[in-house]
Design a protein around this motif. Structure first.
Motif, short mmCIF file in Angstrom:
data_model
loop_
_atom_site.label_atom_id
_atom_site.label_comp_id
_atom_site.label_asym_id
_atom_site.label_seq_id
_atom_site.Cartn_x
_atom_site.Cartn_y
_atom_site.Cartn_z
N VAL A 160 -7.42 -42.43 40.00
CA VAL A 160 -7.85 -43.51 39.09
C VAL A 160 -9.17 -44.10 39.58
O VAL A 160 -10.11 -44.33 38.80
CB VAL A 160 -6.77 -44.60 38.97
CG1 VAL A 160 -7.28 -45.76 38.13
CG2 VAL A 160 -5.50 -44.01 38.34
N GLY A 161 -9.27 -44.35 40.88
CA GLY A 161 -10.50 -44.90 41.44
C GLY A 161 -11.68 -43.96 41.28
O GLY A 161 -12.80 -44.39 40.94
N LEU A 162 -11.45 -42.68 41.52
CA LEU A 162 -12.49 -41.68 41.32
C LEU A 162 -12.95 -41.66 39.87
O LEU A 162 -14.17 -41.62 39.58
CB LEU A 162 -11.93 -40.30 41.70
CG LEU A 162 -12.67 -39.06 41.16
CD1 LEU A 162 -14.09 -39.00 41.69
CD2 LEU A 162 -11.91 -37.80 41.52
N THR A 163 -12.00 -41.69 38.95
CA THR A 163 -12.32 -41.64 37.52
C THR A 163 -13.16 -42.83 37.09
O THR A 163 -14.15 -42.67 36.36
CB THR A 163 -11.02 -41.59 36.71
OG1 THR A 163 -10.29 -40.40 37.05
CG2 THR A 163 -11.30 -41.60 35.22
N LYS A 164 -12.81 -44.01 37.54
CA LYS A 164 -13.58 -45.20 37.18
C LYS A 164 -15.00 -45.13 37.74
O LYS A 164 -15.97 -45.46 37.06
CB LYS A 164 -12.86 -46.45 37.68
CG LYS A 164 -11.57 -46.74 36.93
CD LYS A 164 -10.88 -47.99 37.47
CE LYS A 164 -9.62 -48.30 36.68
NZ LYS A 164 -8.94 -49.52 37.17
N THR A 165 -15.11 -44.71 38.99
CA THR A 165 -16.42 -44.63 39.63
C THR A 165 -17.31 -43.59 38.97
O THR A 165 -18.46 -43.88 38.60
CB THR A 165 -16.26 -44.29 41.13
OG1 THR A 165 -15.49 -45.32 41.76
CG2 THR A 165 -17.61 -44.18 41.82
#
Length: 245
Positions: A160-165
């Motif tokens: 999720v963090g990767l996707t947002k970034t």
């Protein structure tokens, strides 16, 4: 030009349903997995339904194989327009302090690093093609905890963090990047449950049942399609209300 999509972990379960859906919509579907025999069956099913498909074996935990997967896809079909980083493993069950190191490293290598390596290989190809869409497979456990699943929960939160970034970084460059968080879905992974365990899990879903692979495939396809043209850097839970409680 006909659009091309890569689906990893496409030999069975969610990956198979997603690959079939893109095939139905007229994409060139690159079915990727470490399981050649089952993958070839998916390719055959897509072709028998009138679609276009090709198998490329890849272990997503290895960056070089993710790069080769994309290179072979572009060589075969000319360009890459969409990708679904779906490959994953559930991992063993153990308390956090006792979690076996070897299994932890395997789960992180596939579920977390594999998604990063996929994005890192896919993004340049999509920039070359003039844009595209990536859907990363997280889980409902990308937003909540679950006892005895520390490696899986860590990896899915990281997706999720990767996707947002990445979604922020490439939105103005024509690449939309989103994540999907399925709840318990009727796939071979649930076949290990006995009847009592199944009933307990079903009761945890306000909608009163497990999800179906096609329901997740519908969401993934929508996120990759032009109908979701204003959606990027987002995380979409599809869990029958499990995490709403």
């Amino acid at each position: 030009m006909k659009k091309t999509v890569i689906v990893t972990g496409a030999a069975s379960g969610l990956g198979k349903a997603i690959a079939m859906r893109f095939g139905k919509e007229g994409y060139n579907v690159v079915v990727s997995d470490i399981d050649k025999d089952d993958s070839e069956e998916v390719v055959k099913a897509i072709k028998e339904a009138g679609g276009s498909s090709h198998f490329i074996k890849a272990d997503v935990s290895k960056k070089s194989e993710c790069e080769t997967l994309v290179a072979k896809t572009v060589e075969k079909f000319g360009a890459l327009h969409a990708a679904v980083n779906n490959a994953g493993v559930s991992g063993e069950m153990a308390l956090t302090a006792d979690y076996p190191q070897e299994n932890y490293e395997k789960v992180i290598a596939i579920n977390q690093n594999g998604v990063l390596y996929g994005c890192q290989a896919q993004i340049p190809a999509m920039l070359e093609a003039g844009g595209g869409a990536i859907v990363n497979m997280s889980s409902m456990l990308g937003s909540v905890g679950s006892a005895q699943s520390v490696a899986y929960v860590m990896a899915k939160h990281a997706v999720v963090g990767l996707t947002k970034t990445a979604g922020i970084e490439y939105a103005k460059k024509g690449i939309r990047i989103n994540a999907v968080g399925p709840g318990y879905i009727e796939t071979p992974l649930l076949e290990v449950l006995d009847e009592e365990q199944r009933e307990q899990l079903v009761e945890a879903h306000p909608i009163g049942r497990f999800g179906k692979p096609d329901e997740v495939a519908n969401l993934v396809y929508w996120l990759a399609s032009d109908e979701a043209s204003f959606v990027s850097g987002s995380y979409h839970v599809i869990d029958g209300g499990y995490t709403a409680k």
